[in-house]
Design an enzyme around this catalytic site. Structure first.
Site, mmCIF file in Angstrom:
data_model
loop_
_atom_site.group_PDB
_atom_site.id
_atom_site.type_symbol
_atom_site.label_atom_id
_atom_site.label_comp_id
_atom_site.label_asym_id
_atom_site.label_seq_id
_atom_site.Cartn_x
_atom_site.Cartn_y
_atom_site.Cartn_z
ATOM 1 C CB CYS A 78 39.534 32.447 -23.866
ATOM 2 S SG CYS A 78 39.345 30.650 -23.650
HETATM 3 N N1 SAJ Z 1 48.216 37.035 -19.058
HETATM 4 C C1 SAJ Z 1 49.097 38.198 -18.904
HETATM 5 N N2 SAJ Z 1 48.817 39.036 -17.881
HETATM 6 C C2 SAJ Z 1 47.827 38.793 -16.879
HETATM 7 C C3 SAJ Z 1 47.021 37.450 -16.870
HETATM 8 C C4 SAJ Z 1 47.312 36.748 -18.358
HETATM 9 O O1 SAJ Z 1 49.875 38.677 -19.742
HETATM 10 O O2 SAJ Z 1 47.803 39.404 -15.832
HETATM 11 C C5 SAJ Z 1 48.318 36.428 -20.605
HETATM 12 C C6 SAJ Z 1 48.775 34.976 -20.282
HETATM 13 O O3 SAJ Z 1 50.079 35.003 -20.036
HETATM 14 C C7 SAJ Z 1 47.916 34.493 -21.659
HETATM 15 C C8 SAJ Z 1 47.015 35.349 -21.710
HETATM 16 O O4 SAJ Z 1 47.018 36.399 -21.287
HETATM 17 O O5 SAJ Z 1 48.920 34.596 -22.629
HETATM 18 C C9 SAJ Z 1 45.397 34.459 -21.380
HETATM 19 O O6 SAJ Z 1 45.677 34.134 -19.988
HETATM 20 P P1 SAJ Z 1 44.545 33.805 -19.070
HETATM 21 O O7 SAJ Z 1 45.018 33.902 -17.481
HETATM 22 O O8 SAJ Z 1 43.486 34.809 -19.504
HETATM 23 O O9 SAJ Z 1 44.261 32.540 -19.575
HETATM 24 P P2 SAJ Z 1 43.328 31.755 -20.508
HETATM 25 O O10 SAJ Z 1 43.517 32.122 -21.768
HETATM 26 O O11 SAJ Z 1 43.310 30.310 -20.111
HETATM 27 O O12 SAJ Z 1 41.818 32.438 -20.180
HETATM 28 C C10 SAJ Z 1 40.861 31.038 -19.531
HETATM 29 C C11 SAJ Z 1 39.652 31.838 -19.625
HETATM 30 N N3 SAJ Z 1 38.563 31.130 -19.282
HETATM 31 C C12 SAJ Z 1 37.524 30.871 -19.945
HETATM 32 O O13 SAJ Z 1 37.167 31.554 -21.003
HETATM 33 C C13 SAJ Z 1 36.196 29.947 -19.654
HETATM 34 C C14 SAJ Z 1 39.408 33.277 -18.655
HETATM 35 O O14 SAJ Z 1 37.980 33.686 -18.809
HETATM 36 C C15 SAJ Z 1 39.827 32.768 -17.244
HETATM 37 O O15 SAJ Z 1 39.709 33.882 -16.515
HETATM 38 C C16 SAJ Z 1 41.459 32.337 -17.463
HETATM 39 O O16 SAJ Z 1 41.304 31.046 -17.967
HETATM 40 C C17 SAJ Z 1 41.709 32.057 -15.901
HETATM 41 O O17 SAJ Z 1 41.489 32.862 -14.872
HETATM 42 O O18 SAJ Z 1 42.786 31.277 -15.967
#
Ligand code: SAJ
Length: 438
Positions: free
Chosen positions: A269
């Site tokens: 995403c």
């Molecule tokens: N990440 C960082 N630093 C952070 C947060 C994330 O480096 O502070 C990295 C993670 O390690 C990963 C990437 O970013 O590699 C994405 O992480 P994410 O926490 O955003 O997780 P996703 O990709 O599973 O995003 C999903 C999304 N859900 C939908 O699109 C419906 C996002 O909108 C959600 O906010 C997220 O899950 C969530 O909060 O878990």
């Protein structure tokens, strides 16, 4: 007509795409006693569902068997049964292609497949994350080749999926659902439909507003992660611990939401969705500079981690060429088994390019298939055991994914050099001189 059938739960709900978005919707509508037809091009998925088996990690099979037992859920690959549905929810992937441009092929092929079978009075809702204008332009144009008119013969709706697999606090029925439609009548029916299974439905004025809502949510994350990744690289030069600073800033009870630096952006995403808007903005002579800069920074931080590994080896009079490196974590974020767009894959490639010999450990990912889901890499590896004996075989350890199950005390104790891209070792007291934050 449709509203009545929704109210008395006789409306047949069709869900196209039985993945991590579609299957939870099938379950929710099934729970509310709607007859549901689940459509997928993958016969294996249909077969497993008929055998009451779930193929989605966080969805237990008993949720599926419960559905099958009611005899009101029919999984099928037969798209002609679309004509039996009163509402059709399209939940298919919208990835990027090799040029990092929107790949709408799944949406297009789905609309082409259902076009011959759609009929008057149906509600058709696209849920896949996409650029503003998709519903009004692309979906509408294909479906109207049926001879039916969107907004008149059938309701055309956009309602972005917000599935967050494994989220312990929110699930399909408790995550508010944004809905936009071509017509007020369509919106009314869509609100009625989604309200039957989701606690809070948020109507907006158009499908474009709904499409951009989802993109904003994920662009917000991408940009803010890029910000802390950039500050991490600056703090490295200023000899400031960025994680300490973020924790301190988080004490502000308003106006600040913490994000944490990492080795790069993974997942299906956050690194992808923003570029759907970038691509569409060009049609309006508009450069989404902020998004592109964030993308650049989130890419560069992966190279920064490689540089920090080289620096750490150098400090110990070793060089990267020939160094034996054990990478901890292959999944794109902690405590999950998803590899998609994982920065770990790029790190392996970059380290190998410099002559390092790289192994990995990830309790959630026993092996990386020959051609990873990413298609960009052809590596075939198996997770090595994380034991004190094994750790001693490596010149350096690289922490890429901060899985909660790791014993960071043991890892630091038994290793010589630990390059930590997640500050996962923050609570380790002994051997801090061996830790290099990256
Ligand atoms: N990440 C960082 N630093 C952070 C947060 C994330 O480096 O502070 C990295 C993670 O390690 C990963 C990437 O970013 O590699 C994405 O992480 P994410 O926490 O955003 O997780 P996703 O990709 O599973 O995003 C999903 C999304 N859900 C939908 O699109 C419906 C996002 O909108 C959600 O906010 C997220 O899950 C969530 O909060 O878990």
């Amino acid at each position: 007509m449709l509203i009545e059938k929704i109210k008395n739960r006789t409306a047949v709900v069709g869900v196209i795409g039985l993945g991590y978005v579609g299957l939870p919707l099938v379950i929710e509508f099934g729970k509310q006693n709607f007859p549901v037809i689940g459509f997928d091009v993958d016969p294996v998925k249909v077969k497993l569902l008929l055998e009451s088996k779930s193929y989605i990690k966080h969805i237990p099979s008993d949720k599926v068997s419960g559905l099958i037992d009611t005899k009101k859920f029919i999984p099928t690959t037969d798209y002609s049964r679309i004509s039996e549905c009163d509402a059709i929810l399209i939940c298919v992937p919208t990835p990027l292609d090799h040029h990092r441009e929107p790949d709408m092929s799944y949406v297009v092929s789905t609309c082409e497949s259902i076009k011959p079978y759609i009929r008057k009075g149906q509600l058709i809702s696209l849920e896949s994350t996409t650029y503003p204008g998709t519903t009004d332009e692309l979906t509408k144009s294909i479906l109207e080749k049926s001879g039916l008119t969107a907004g008149k013969d059938f309701y055309l709706v956009y309602s972005p999926e917000r599935e967050d697999p494994g989220n312990k606090d929110f699930n399909t029925s408790t995550i508010p659902k944004v809905v936009g439609a071509m017509t007020p009548e369509g919106l009314k029916n869509a609100v009625e439909l989604y309200s039957a299974v989701i606690g809070k439905v948020v109507p907006v004025s158009s499908t474009r507003a709904a499409e951009l809502t989802k993109l904003l949510e994920n662009i917000y994350r991408n940009i803010n992660i890029a910000l802390v990744n950039e500050l991490k690289m600056l703090c490295d030069r200023m000899d400031i611990n960025i994680w300490e600073v973020i924790d301190a800033a988080s004490t502000k009870p308003f106006g600040f939401h913490p994000f944490y630096p990492g080795p790069g952006l993974g997942g299906h995403c956050i690194p992808i969705d923003p570029f759907y808007l970038t691509w569409k903005a060009h049609e309006f002579d508009f450069q989404t500079k902020f998004i592109e800069l964030a993308g650049e920074i989130n890419n560069s931080v992966t190279y920064f981690v490689v540089q920090k590994m080289m620096d750490a080896l150098n400090k110990n009079k070793k060089c990267i060429n020939g160094a034996k490196i054990l990478m901890l974590g292959m999944a794109y974020k902690k405590d999950i088994d998803d590899l998609r767009e994982s920065p770990a894959l790029k790190l392996i490639e970059l380290l190998m390019d410099k002559g390092a010999v790289v192994d990995y450990n990830d309790p959630y990912i026993p092996s990386v298939p020959k051609v990873s889901p990413m298609r960009h890499y052809t590596i075939k590896m198996a997770s090595v055991d994380l034991t004190p004996e094994n750790l001693k075989n490596y010149d350096a350890i690289l922490i890429v994914t901060d899985h909660s199950c790791y014993d960071y005390e043991m890892i630091v104790r038994e290793s010589t050099i630990i390059v930590d891209s997640r500050n996962a070792t923050k609570n380790v007291k002994e051997g801090r001189d061996k830790i290099y934050l990256a």
